[in-house]
Design a protein around this motif. Structure first.
Motif, PDB file in Angstrom:
ATOM      1  N   ASP A  75     -24.372  57.534 -18.810  1.00  0.00           N
ATOM      2  CA  ASP A  75     -24.705  58.816 -18.194  1.00  0.00           C
ATOM      3  C   ASP A  75     -25.111  59.781 -19.306  1.00  0.00           C
ATOM      4  O   ASP A  75     -24.807  59.547 -20.490  1.00  0.00           O
ATOM      5  N   ILE A  76     -25.807  60.833 -18.914  1.00  0.00           N
ATOM      6  CA  ILE A  76     -26.161  61.845 -19.912  1.00  0.00           C
ATOM      7  C   ILE A  76     -26.038  63.224 -19.274  1.00  0.00           C
ATOM      8  O   ILE A  76     -26.356  63.387 -18.090  1.00  0.00           O
ATOM      9  N   VAL A  77     -25.549  64.167 -20.024  1.00  0.00           N
ATOM     10  CA  VAL A  77     -25.403  65.532 -19.496  1.00  0.00           C
ATOM     11  C   VAL A  77     -25.861  66.534 -20.554  1.00  0.00           C
ATOM     12  O   VAL A  77     -25.960  66.220 -21.741  1.00  0.00           O
ATOM     13  N   GLU A  78     -26.116  67.721 -20.063  1.00  0.00           N
ATOM     14  CA  GLU A  78     -26.433  68.835 -20.954  1.00  0.00           C
ATOM     15  C   GLU A  78     -25.096  69.467 -21.349  1.00  0.00           C
ATOM     16  O   GLU A  78     -24.272  69.776 -20.490  1.00  0.00           O
ATOM     17  N   LYS A  79     -24.887  69.628 -22.616  1.00  0.00           N
ATOM     18  CA  LYS A  79     -23.643  70.257 -23.061  1.00  0.00           C
ATOM     19  C   LYS A  79     -23.710  71.763 -22.769  1.00  0.00           C
ATOM     20  O   LYS A  79     -24.772  72.378 -22.932  1.00  0.00           O
ATOM     21  N   GLU A  80     -22.583  72.303 -22.357  1.00  0.00           N
ATOM     22  CA  GLU A  80     -22.581  73.755 -22.122  1.00  0.00           C
ATOM     23  C   GLU A  80     -22.816  74.488 -23.434  1.00  0.00           C
ATOM     24  O   GLU A  80     -22.266  74.131 -24.470  1.00  0.00           O
ATOM     25  N   LYS A  81     -23.620  75.549 -23.330  1.00  0.00           N
ATOM     26  CA  LYS A  81     -23.866  76.349 -24.527  1.00  0.00           C
ATOM     27  C   LYS A  81     -22.597  77.093 -24.905  1.00  0.00           C
ATOM     28  O   LYS A  81     -21.910  77.641 -24.045  1.00  0.00           O
ATOM     29  N   GLU A  82     -22.258  77.088 -26.170  1.00  0.00           N
ATOM     30  CA  GLU A  82     -21.074  77.830 -26.594  1.00  0.00           C
ATOM     31  C   GLU A  82     -21.391  79.303 -26.820  1.00  0.00           C
ATOM     32  O   GLU A  82     -20.567  80.173 -26.609  1.00  0.00           O
ATOM     33  N   LYS A  83     -22.640  79.551 -27.266  1.00  0.00           N
ATOM     34  CA  LYS A  83     -23.065  80.943 -27.450  1.00  0.00           C
ATOM     35  C   LYS A  83     -24.399  81.145 -26.759  1.00  0.00           C
ATOM     36  O   LYS A  83     -25.222  80.224 -26.695  1.00  0.00           O
ATOM     37  N   GLU A  84     -24.624  82.314 -26.274  1.00  0.00           N
ATOM     38  CA  GLU A  84     -25.918  82.630 -25.663  1.00  0.00           C
ATOM     39  C   GLU A  84     -27.024  82.431 -26.712  1.00  0.00           C
ATOM     40  O   GLU A  84     -26.828  82.740 -27.883  1.00  0.00           O
ATOM     41  N   GLY A  85     -28.142  81.873 -26.290  1.00  0.00           N
ATOM     42  CA  GLY A  85     -29.266  81.728 -27.210  1.00  0.00           C
ATOM     43  C   GLY A  85     -29.260  80.412 -27.975  1.00  0.00           C
ATOM     44  O   GLY A  85     -30.249  80.044 -28.597  1.00  0.00           O
ATOM     45  N   GLU A  86     -28.150  79.701 -27.907  1.00  0.00           N
ATOM     46  CA  GLU A  86     -28.057  78.404 -28.584  1.00  0.00           C
ATOM     47  C   GLU A  86     -28.959  77.380 -27.891  1.00  0.00           C
ATOM     48  O   GLU A  86     -29.154  77.446 -26.687  1.00  0.00           O
ATOM     49  N   ASP A  87     -29.454  76.438 -28.657  1.00  0.00           N
ATOM     50  CA  ASP A  87     -30.200  75.348 -28.044  1.00  0.00           C
ATOM     51  C   ASP A  87     -29.284  74.513 -27.165  1.00  0.00           C
ATOM     52  O   ASP A  87     -28.113  74.325 -27.505  1.00  0.00           O
ATOM     53  N   HIS A  88     -29.836  74.016 -26.069  1.00  0.00           N
ATOM     54  CA  HIS A  88     -29.059  73.048 -25.293  1.00  0.00           C
ATOM     55  C   HIS A  88     -28.926  71.767 -26.106  1.00  0.00           C
ATOM     56  O   HIS A  88     -29.794  71.419 -26.900  1.00  0.00           O
ATOM     57  N   GLU A  89     -27.857  71.079 -25.849  1.00  0.00           N
ATOM     58  CA  GLU A  89     -27.605  69.854 -26.586  1.00  0.00           C
ATOM     59  C   GLU A  89     -27.229  68.790 -25.548  1.00  0.00           C
ATOM     60  O   GLU A  89     -26.514  69.088 -24.600  1.00  0.00           O
TER      61      GLU A  89
END
Lengths: 160, 160
Positions: A44-58
């Motif tokens: 499976d693959i998911v988008e990691k939640e952003k820790e800070k606004e403006g951060e790239d999705h991971e």
């Protein structure tokens, strides 16, 4: 051969299909004696939640295993993994992801294996739940991607 | 889960089908930095010629690669490999073979890849022959076999 390497957005075409179909991933780990280990597994693959606004999705690759399986023990010692998946529509198209297990968690792991069982088996629940098995999600950060687009299409068409 | 381990005759049922169908083998090796590597590949198996009368037959797994591919370089440094194959009729039936590359040879390697291309692609000749590519057969001695018989048949039937 047209190869693509480097860091890519795995949630876009042509990569996303490898993580959304019914095809197995083959997970490579290293045993404590230094020999390699390969295990077929759901993926499976998911988008990691952003820790800070403006951060790239991971993106994070998820593999659901169980405590004390060989692969779980291996990645606890050596977190480096290699994941190989071939395209169910053309097995000569393939992706290999090198990465690293950055976290292991039991949280949500039972629900997650049910979700995978729905996708892979069309089962309402994972059929092999057992009180003796503690499920664990391995969270893998992709580091390097190697992709081969479809090849030999004319042969596959002819053999259908 | 019904598992079978230990040394087995791979040229008999239920093992032989994994080596005679069109399913890919996923070959695990170890990179020089100690990380794992997994590559999908065609696979073959042969009976080794007896060196002395009365000796047991021995099976050798053959993987046809090319000089300087990552897997070829890896096994030249660390001959230990892991091979994972799932059954094309039921991907929940699988075999894993741990083994060791005991020999590498270019002798007959071009003819051998043609034979594999016939089986996998139904091609008269391997379509990707190139004067720049030196083909090599990796001869692998199986050391440990792990087999899982078909599972989840009822789900696979239902989803057909």
């Amino acid at each position: 051969m047209n190869k693509q390497q480097g860091s890519k957005n795995l949630l876009t075409e042509p990569f996303i299909k490898f993580f959304r179909g019914k095809n197995f991933a083959f997970l490579g780990t290293v045993n404590k004696d230094g020999s390699p280990q390969v295990t077929p597994t759901w993926i499976d693959i998911v988008e990691k939640e952003k820790e800070k606004e403006g951060e790239d999705h991971e993106q994070i690759i998820l593999i659901n295993t169980a405590k004390d399986r060989i692969k779980q023990k291996n990645v606890s010692k050596n977190p480096r993994v290699s994941i190989s998946i071939v395209d169910e529509d053309n097995p000569y198209s393939m992706i290999t992801v090198k990465g690293r297990v950055i976290e292991q968690t039991t949280k949500g792991a039972d629900e997650h294996i049910d979700k995978l069982a729905k996708r892979y088996l069309n089962a309402d629940k994972y059929p092999a739940h057992s009180p003796d098995v503690k499920r664990i999600i391995l969270k893998i950060k992709p580091e390097k991607i190697f992709y081969i687009p479809p090849r030999y299409t004319e042969y596959l068409q002819k053999n259908k």
